[in-house]
Design a protein around this motif. Structure first.
Motif, short mmCIF file in Angstrom:
data_model
loop_
_atom_site.label_atom_id
_atom_site.label_comp_id
_atom_site.label_asym_id
_atom_site.label_seq_id
_atom_site.Cartn_x
_atom_site.Cartn_y
_atom_site.Cartn_z
N THR A 26 -5.05 -6.97 0.70
CA THR A 26 -3.99 -7.53 -0.13
C THR A 26 -3.26 -8.62 0.64
O THR A 26 -2.87 -8.43 1.79
CB THR A 26 -2.96 -6.43 -0.50
N TYR A 38 -3.57 1.98 -4.40
CA TYR A 38 -3.43 0.54 -4.50
C TYR A 38 -2.43 0.25 -5.62
O TYR A 38 -2.74 0.38 -6.80
CB TYR A 38 -4.79 -0.11 -4.79
N ALA A 65 0.84 -1.20 0.00
CA ALA A 65 0.00 0.00 0.00
C ALA A 65 0.87 1.24 0.00
O ALA A 65 2.01 1.22 0.49
CB ALA A 65 -0.94 0.02 1.20
N THR A 81 -6.45 -1.94 4.15
CA THR A 81 -6.35 -0.48 4.23
C THR A 81 -7.51 0.15 4.99
O THR A 81 -7.41 1.29 5.43
CB THR A 81 -6.31 0.13 2.82
N GLY A 133 -9.19 -3.42 -1.34
CA GLY A 133 -8.57 -2.77 -0.20
C GLY A 133 -7.85 -3.75 0.70
O GLY A 133 -7.18 -3.34 1.65
#
Length: 464
Positions: free
Chosen positions: A410, A195, A186, A445, A408
């Motif tokens: 990962t 992203y 991020a 995130t 959002g």
């Protein structure tokens, strides 16, 4: 989950705020009705006024059918007695206690089953000390977090113009360090979240989070910013529990430490307890003459660690103005920390936020080995263990690109047990397949996505 939190101080309030936002049923107990009223005005939770060590108060708080009790009052004794009552009288499945006393920290058998029935001990002073010590080890970083017993690290760094990768596409990192695999999970640019993909350009000032095997962290850091010289001289403002712990830790690394403490009796104790390469000074860290006399301008690092936010901010600003290379301030009020970090103060640490990850690891559904709160609780990184098989699990046997991750979230890395009891770090790519018992590092995130991530790692009933 139904959770009873004992103590509405900084740690308790921070825990309550974090858990309420995840739709848990929270009850907070404290002896101060005004503090509880303020908390109830801000958050959707229930409060009970009373002594948390009394069975009647715990019963009123709903301990009879609680899933977890978190004892965070200022009193070790109250926290331990409450956990014992929660186990013996109310049969609460999970009991967590915050402790400060060294006797309890150093002798876990005194607090576990057969004693006070505490499942997990939380020691905020130790957590904050570990946090700062990592920043001393990696002076370029804003945050350094470890997963899988230290096999893989997540680093936050402020990109500067000297970085080799800055103002270039991320895919070029492979050209510079072809033998090191890493993953930028991020990028935060001001208040915006980026992203990243291979074409993303890192700009000066970006806050970049990347994952890599711990042994490769320094190599990757050189891509994002010019390396700072190792920390050799440190000045600490405040000789409390954190200051004393940190001074001992740094002295063991042969770092020259000076610690300023205003209470003369505390200075005598520090001088007797600390190693000879720690100089203890009796004085006020906001005294400009004292800082100049003790050569604050020659310090690689200045850390303000007192319990007073205003003193920590002022002493840090003074130290920076007088030439200290880097300054870190402990700030309990999150609003203050947000205001000052990134300006003259390089890093502002909110102790409650640094501690909360330890608690969240026990709240998360599924098998979660570690949780770290990021960016003052706005983001989170967690280490989830993949169980089951392709039929009972939503992740096992699937490639990363096949996992139904919310936008959002990962998957940055996987840690797999290799032959010889060795941990193998695998940086995640789209075609990486998750195997049973893999430890999967997930970066999120936005904390509102956490329930969806948790569900991915919960196995179906058929597995059992």
């Amino acid at each position: 989950m139904k959770i009873v939190i004992l103590g509405a101080g900084r740690v308790g309030a921070s825990v309550a705020e974090s858990l309420v936002s995840e739709q848990n049923d929270i009850t907070v107990v404290d002896t101060d009705p005004a503090r509880l009223a303020e908390l109830q005005d801000r958050l959707d939770l229930r409060t009970v006024t009373g002594n948390a060590a009394q069975p009647s108060v715990l019963r009123n708080a709903g301990a009879d059918d609680a899933d977890m009790l978190i004892a965070t009052t200022q009193s070790d004794e109250t926290n331990l007695v409450a956990c014992h009552l929660a186990a013996q009288v109310f049969n609460v499945p999970t009991r967590i206690a915050r402790v400060r006393g060294a006797d309890f920290q150093d002798n876990p058998e005194l607090v576990g089953e057969g004693a006070f029935s505490v499942d997990h001990l939380i020691v905020p002073e130790k957590t904050v000390t570990d946090y700062v010590a990592k920043l001393v080890e990696f002076p370029e970083a804003l945050q350094v977090l470890e997963f899988a017993n230290g096999a893989v690290s997540l680093i936050a760094v402020r990109a500067n113009r000297d970085g080799l990768l800055v103002s270039k596409p991320i895919r070029e990192i492979k050209k510079h360090i072809p033998n090191v695999d890493s993953r930028i999970v991020a990028i935060f640019r001001g208040e915006s979240t980026i992203y990243p993909d291979g074409d993303t350009m890192i700009e000066p000032g970006d806050e970049v989070f990347f994952l890599a095997a711990t042994e490769h962290i320094r190599t990757v850091l050189t891509e994002l910013r010019k390396m700072d010289r190792p920390v050799r001289r440190v000045m600490l403002a405040g000789g409390g529990r954190i200051g004393m712990r940190l001074a001992k830790r740094l002295a063991e690394r042969r770092i020259d430490v000076r610690i300023i403490e205003p209470v003369s009796s505390r200075c005598s104790m520090l001088a007797a307890e600390l190693p000879s390469n720690v100089l203890v000074l009796n004085g006020d860290a906001t005294d400009e003459d004292l800082l100049e006399e003790e050569s604050v301008g020659e310090m690689d690092l200045f850390c303000a660690l007192t319990s007073d936010d205003e003193d920590n901010i002022m002493s840090s600003l003074l130290a920076k103005k007088m030439g200290a290379k880097r300054v870190i301030a402990l700030i309990n009020r999150r609003a203050y920390a947000d205001l000052v970090e990134g300006g003259k103060i390089d890093i502002a640490i909110v102790p409650a936020q640094a501690t909360i990850g330890e608690l969240l690891a026990h709240v998360r559904r599924g098998d979660v080995a570690a949780v770290h709160s990021l960016r003052r609780g706005a983001a989170e990184a967690l280490e989830a263990v993949a169980h089951g098989d392709p039929k009972s699990s939503k992740v096992v046997g699937r490639r990363i690109e096949q996992v139904d991750l919310p936008a959002g979230a990962t998957i940055g890395a996987i840690v797999r047990q290799a032959p010889g009891n060795r941990s193998e770090v695998i940086i995640a790519h789209h075609d990486t397949t998750i195997e049973p018992e893999d430890h999967v590092i997930v970066f999120v995130t936005n904390k509102r996505l956490i329930p969806r991530v948790e569900k991915l790692f919960q196995v179906g009933v058929g597995f059992f």
